[in-house]
Structures are given as structure tokens and as C-alpha cells.
Design a protein around this motif. Structure first.
Motif, PDB file in Angstrom:
ATOM      1  N   ALA A  23      29.547  47.158  44.517  1.00 58.49           N
ATOM      2  CA  ALA A  23      30.790  46.831  45.226  1.00 58.49           C
ATOM      3  C   ALA A  23      30.693  45.469  45.908  1.00 58.49           C
ATOM      4  N   ILE A  24      29.546  45.176  46.508  1.00 57.82           N
ATOM      5  CA  ILE A  24      29.340  43.894  47.195  1.00 57.82           C
ATOM      6  C   ILE A  24      29.495  42.726  46.221  1.00 57.82           C
ATOM      7  N   GLY A  25      28.860  42.835  45.062  1.00 61.56           N
ATOM      8  CA  GLY A  25      28.936  41.769  44.070  1.00 61.56           C
ATOM      9  C   GLY A  25      30.351  41.558  43.565  1.00 61.56           C
ATOM     10  N   PHE A  26      31.047  42.642  43.277  1.00 61.83           N
ATOM     11  CA  PHE A  26      32.416  42.539  42.765  1.00 61.83           C
ATOM     12  C   PHE A  26      33.330  41.885  43.792  1.00 61.83           C
ATOM     13  N   LEU A  27      33.216  42.303  45.055  1.00 67.63           N
ATOM     14  CA  LEU A  27      34.056  41.741  46.110  1.00 67.63           C
ATOM     15  C   LEU A  27      33.729  40.275  46.374  1.00 67.63           C
ATOM     16  N   ALA A  28      32.445  39.923  46.267  1.00 63.66           N
ATOM     17  CA  ALA A  28      32.040  38.534  46.455  1.00 63.66           C
ATOM     18  C   ALA A  28      32.742  37.624  45.458  1.00 63.66           C
ATOM     19  N   GLY A  29      32.855  38.093  44.231  1.00 65.42           N
ATOM     20  CA  GLY A  29      33.540  37.308  43.216  1.00 65.42           C
ATOM     21  C   GLY A  29      35.050  37.344  43.347  1.00 65.42           C
ATOM     22  N   LEU A  30      35.608  38.516  43.651  1.00 65.10           N
ATOM     23  CA  LEU A  30      37.056  38.692  43.682  1.00 65.10           C
ATOM     24  C   LEU A  30      37.708  37.981  44.858  1.00 65.10           C
ATOM     25  N   ARG A 253      50.211  36.355  44.815  1.00 68.31           N
ATOM     26  CA  ARG A 253      50.631  37.402  45.741  1.00 68.31           C
ATOM     27  C   ARG A 253      49.816  38.677  45.549  1.00 68.31           C
ATOM     28  N   SER A 254      49.474  38.987  44.322  1.00 65.91           N
ATOM     29  CA  SER A 254      48.662  40.184  44.052  1.00 65.91           C
ATOM     30  C   SER A 254      47.289  40.058  44.697  1.00 65.91           C
ATOM     31  N   LEU A 255      46.702  38.847  44.641  1.00 67.13           N
ATOM     32  CA  LEU A 255      45.395  38.624  45.251  1.00 67.13           C
ATOM     33  C   LEU A 255      45.484  38.746  46.765  1.00 67.13           C
ATOM     34  N   GLU A 256      46.566  38.214  47.355  1.00 69.88           N
ATOM     35  CA  GLU A 256      46.765  38.321  48.801  1.00 69.88           C
ATOM     36  C   GLU A 256      46.887  39.780  49.232  1.00 69.88           C
ATOM     37  N   LEU A 257      47.666  40.556  48.507  1.00 65.54           N
ATOM     38  CA  LEU A 257      47.869  41.968  48.853  1.00 65.54           C
ATOM     39  C   LEU A 257      46.572  42.769  48.717  1.00 65.54           C
ATOM     40  N   ALA A 258      45.822  42.495  47.657  1.00 59.76           N
ATOM     41  CA  ALA A 258      44.556  43.207  47.450  1.00 59.76           C
ATOM     42  C   ALA A 258      43.572  42.894  48.563  1.00 59.76           C
ATOM     43  N   PHE A 259      43.443  41.617  48.915  1.00 53.09           N
ATOM     44  CA  PHE A 259      42.516  41.202  49.968  1.00 53.09           C
ATOM     45  C   PHE A 259      42.956  41.764  51.322  1.00 53.09           C
ATOM     46  N   GLY A 260      44.270  41.708  51.604  1.00 49.89           N
ATOM     47  CA  GLY A 260      44.788  42.222  52.866  1.00 49.89           C
ATOM     48  C   GLY A 260      44.557  43.713  53.031  1.00 49.89           C
ATOM     49  N   THR A 261      44.780  44.474  51.968  1.00 45.69           N
ATOM     50  CA  THR A 261      44.552  45.928  52.011  1.00 45.69           C
ATOM     51  C   THR A 261      43.083  46.249  52.244  1.00 45.69           C
ATOM     52  N   PHE A 262      42.222  45.530  51.556  1.00 50.49           N
ATOM     53  CA  PHE A 262      40.780  45.715  51.714  1.00 50.49           C
ATOM     54  C   PHE A 262      40.357  45.485  53.171  1.00 50.49           C
ATOM     55  N   ALA A 264      42.222  45.586  55.877  1.00 45.11           N
ATOM     56  CA  ALA A 264      42.816  46.601  56.756  1.00 45.11           C
ATOM     57  C   ALA A 264      41.973  47.874  56.772  1.00 45.11           C
ATOM     58  N   LEU A 265      41.472  48.280  55.617  1.00 44.35           N
ATOM     59  CA  LEU A 265      40.620  49.470  55.538  1.00 44.35           C
ATOM     60  C   LEU A 265      39.314  49.261  56.307  1.00 44.35           C
ATOM     61  N   VAL A 266      38.751  48.048  56.199  1.00 46.13           N
ATOM     62  CA  VAL A 266      37.524  47.735  56.928  1.00 46.13           C
ATOM     63  C   VAL A 266      37.770  47.789  58.438  1.00 46.13           C
ATOM     64  N   ALA A 267      38.893  47.232  58.882  1.00 43.75           N
ATOM     65  CA  ALA A 267      39.223  47.239  60.308  1.00 43.75           C
ATOM     66  C   ALA A 267      39.372  48.666  60.833  1.00 43.75           C
ATOM     67  N   LEU A 268      40.030  49.524  60.060  1.00 45.22           N
ATOM     68  CA  LEU A 268      40.211  50.916  60.474  1.00 45.22           C
ATOM     69  C   LEU A 268      38.874  51.638  60.589  1.00 45.22           C
ATOM     70  N   ARG A 269      37.959  51.334  59.662  1.00 48.23           N
ATOM     71  CA  ARG A 269      36.647  51.974  59.693  1.00 48.23           C
ATOM     72  C   ARG A 269      35.899  51.648  60.981  1.00 48.23           C
ATOM     73  N   PHE A 270      35.910  50.396  61.386  1.00 49.62           N
ATOM     74  CA  PHE A 270      35.164  50.023  62.580  1.00 49.62           C
ATOM     75  C   PHE A 270      35.929  50.350  63.861  1.00 49.62           C
ATOM     76  N   LEU A 271      37.232  50.427  63.780  1.00 45.05           N
ATOM     77  CA  LEU A 271      38.003  50.896  64.925  1.00 45.05           C
ATOM     78  C   LEU A 271      37.646  52.350  65.207  1.00 45.05           C
ATOM     79  N   TYR A 272      37.499  53.130  64.159  1.00 48.45           N
ATOM     80  CA  TYR A 272      37.068  54.522  64.303  1.00 48.45           C
ATOM     81  C   TYR A 272      35.683  54.599  64.943  1.00 48.45           C
ATOM     82  N   ALA A 273      34.769  53.707  64.508  1.00 48.82           N
ATOM     83  CA  ALA A 273      33.415  53.704  65.051  1.00 48.82           C
ATOM     84  C   ALA A 273      33.398  53.375  66.544  1.00 48.82           C
TER      85      ALA A 273
END
Length: 276
Positions: A23-30, A253-262, A264-273
Motif C-alpha cells: 500500500a505504501i509503494g502504491f500510494l507513493a506513486g499515485l 479532478r479524479s486524482l484530487e478526489l481520490a487524494f482528498g478521500t484518502f 480524510a480517512l487518515v484524519a479520522l483514524r488519528f482523530l479517533y486515536a
């Protein structure tokens, strides 16, 4: 029975690290990020399962994440550069300020509470996610990059925040560049290069910051877990080029939406923590 149970847990942890590497490698490229937004929470959870308290688990997760980002960001930057969208002029301007910011962030890491790391993660990820998910020019400060002084101050801030978050700076530099009118594909590509500038001194800083600390995981070099690094790297290097190829096939726009969603999920995870 206890021995078998422990062996099962270790196998599951190793498998989680291998999958996290992919996952790290794929996201690094994307997205032009170092993958720290994935690796930091994964490493944090794994060290917590192994019984390490947050004051150890969090800086080790961050330091190990920066170490993993070194090879993935190099591969990602080279691949984006081959596409002709990596801006070397920006990287040259940011080289020294980013280094200063990273070393300061690494120093702060030696004394900061785990909540500091998590709060910075939530704030930066949330701002960036909202900007990317909301369409419109209201989130663009200007159409061109600022002058040399503001650029250098921006580079220092990117290095500082990225070192505290344990990321390659992609999310932060992407925010800075797109706020100043840089197209998303060029911003993503250049952010991959920023990861190289941040990850190498950041890893060295976390190694030095963790030297002599008690209660670190076995096979650790300061705040860097060599075991987690070794298990994560092979799959991350395999998948980075797939992410780059997909990024250049996607609409802006598709790249912006994908990155933004990603993000947002990370922020929610650490907000929970922070509040769990």
C-alpha cells in the motif's frame, strides 16, 4: 499453547507489514506521498499489539516510516521525472530549508508527547482533504508561486511538519503548491521529490533522537525499527511504479478526489486515536 499463539500473532504482524508495504509503494506513486499516512498508523498499531506504550510506539512508528520512505520516494521521484512533470527548480529552492525544518522536527520528536504527533497529523490531513474535495478557486491563494523568501519559509515549514508526522512531505507540499496555482499532476510529481529531501535527514534525525532511549523494540536503531523496515520495503518497491502509471492516467479532478478521500480517512483514524 502460549507459544503457538505467540507464533500466530507474529505471523499475522509480518503479513500486515508486507501488505502495508504494498500500500505504501502504491500510494507513493499515485499521490506523490511517501506512504507515511499508511505506514505510521500501521506501525503504531503493530507496536501497540506487541505491548509497547504510546510514548515508544509513536516515535518508533514515525521514525520507521521515514526510513521506509527513502527508497519508495526515490523510485517514485525517478518515475515521475521520466514523465517530465517533476519541477527541479522548486526542489533546489527547498533543499536547505527542508533540511533545517526536518532536523528541528526530529529534535522535537525526542521530547514530544504522542498526542502532538497525532494532532499534527489530523490538522494537516483535514485541511488538505477539505481543499481537494471542495471544487472551486476559493482555496487557491494565487496563480503563481511566491517569491524566494516565502518559498524558503514554506520549505522549512514542510520539513518541520513532515518530520513530526513521519511522512515524506507529499501531503503538505502538495497543499502548498496547489494553493499557489501549480497543477495537480505537477504538484504530485514534485512532492515525490520532496519526499527524498525529507526522508533521508529525517531518518538520521530519528535515529539520533532515539539513541539511548529505554524500552525500544529489538533490532531498533534509535527510533527506527530495522525489522519493520526489512519486512515493508520489498513489496513497497514493487508497487510504486503501478501508482505512478495510474496517476498519469487519471483526470485532474479524479486524482484530487481520490487524494482528498484518502487524507480524510487518515484524519479520522488519528482523530479517533486522540479521543479513544
Amino acid at each position: 499453547m502460549d507459544i503457538l499463539a505467540n507464533q500466530t500473532v507474529l505471523i499475522e504482524i509480518a503479513a500486515a507489514l508486507v501488505l502495508a508495504g504494498a500500500a505504501i509503494g502504491f500510494l507513493a506513486g499515485l499521490f506523490g506521498v511517501g506512504g507515511g499516512a499508511i505506514s505510521v498508523p500501521v506501525f503504531y498499531e503493530i507496536f501497540g499489539v506487541l505491548g509497547y506504550p504510546p510514548e515508544v510506539a509513536m516515535p518508533v512508528a514515525v521514525g520507521t516510516s521515514l526510513a521506509v520512505i527513502i527508497p519508495t520516494s526515490i523510485v517514485s521521484a525517478r518515475a515521475h521525472n521520466a514523465k517530465g512533470t517533476l519541477d527541479m527548480a522548486i526542489l533546489k529552492t527547498w533543499a536547505v530549508p527542508v533540511l533545517i525544518g526536518v532536523m528541528l522536527g526530529s529534535f522535537i520528536a525526542r521530547y514530544a508527547a504522542p498526542e502532538v504527533f497525532q494532532a499534527v497529523f489530523v490538522i494537516i490531513a483535514t485541511v488538505n482533504a477539505v481543499k481537494l474535495l471542495r471544487k472551486g478557486k476559493s482555496w487557491q491563494l494565487r496563480d503563481t508561486l511566491p517569491g524566494p523568501l516565502v518559498m524558503r519559509l514554506g520549505g522549512g515549514g514542510i520539513g518541520l511538519v513532515s518530520a513530526i508526522m513521519g511522512i515524506g512531505g507529499g501531503a503538505v507540499s502538495n497543499l502548498f503548491l496547489t494553493l499557489h496555482g501549480v497543477p495537480i499532476h505537477r504538484a504530485v510529481s514534485t512532492s515525490a521529490g520532496v519526499g527524498v529531501l525529507i526522508a533521508i535527514p529525517g531518518t538520521i534525525g530519528y535515529i539520533l533522537a532515539g539513541m539511548g532511549k529505554d524500552g525500544l523494540p529489538p533490532a531498533s536503531l534509535g527510533f527506527v525499527s530495522l525489522a519493520a523496515f526489512a519486512l515493508t520495503i520489498p513489496t513497497s518497491l514493487l508497487t510504486t511504479r503501478f501508482g505512478v502509471a495510474m496517476a498519469h492516467r487519471m483526470e485532474r479532478r479524479s486524482l484530487e478526489l481520490a487524494f482528498g478521500t484518502f487524507l480524510a480517512l487518515v484524519a479520522l483514524r488519528f482523530l479517533y486515536a486522540l479521543f479513544a
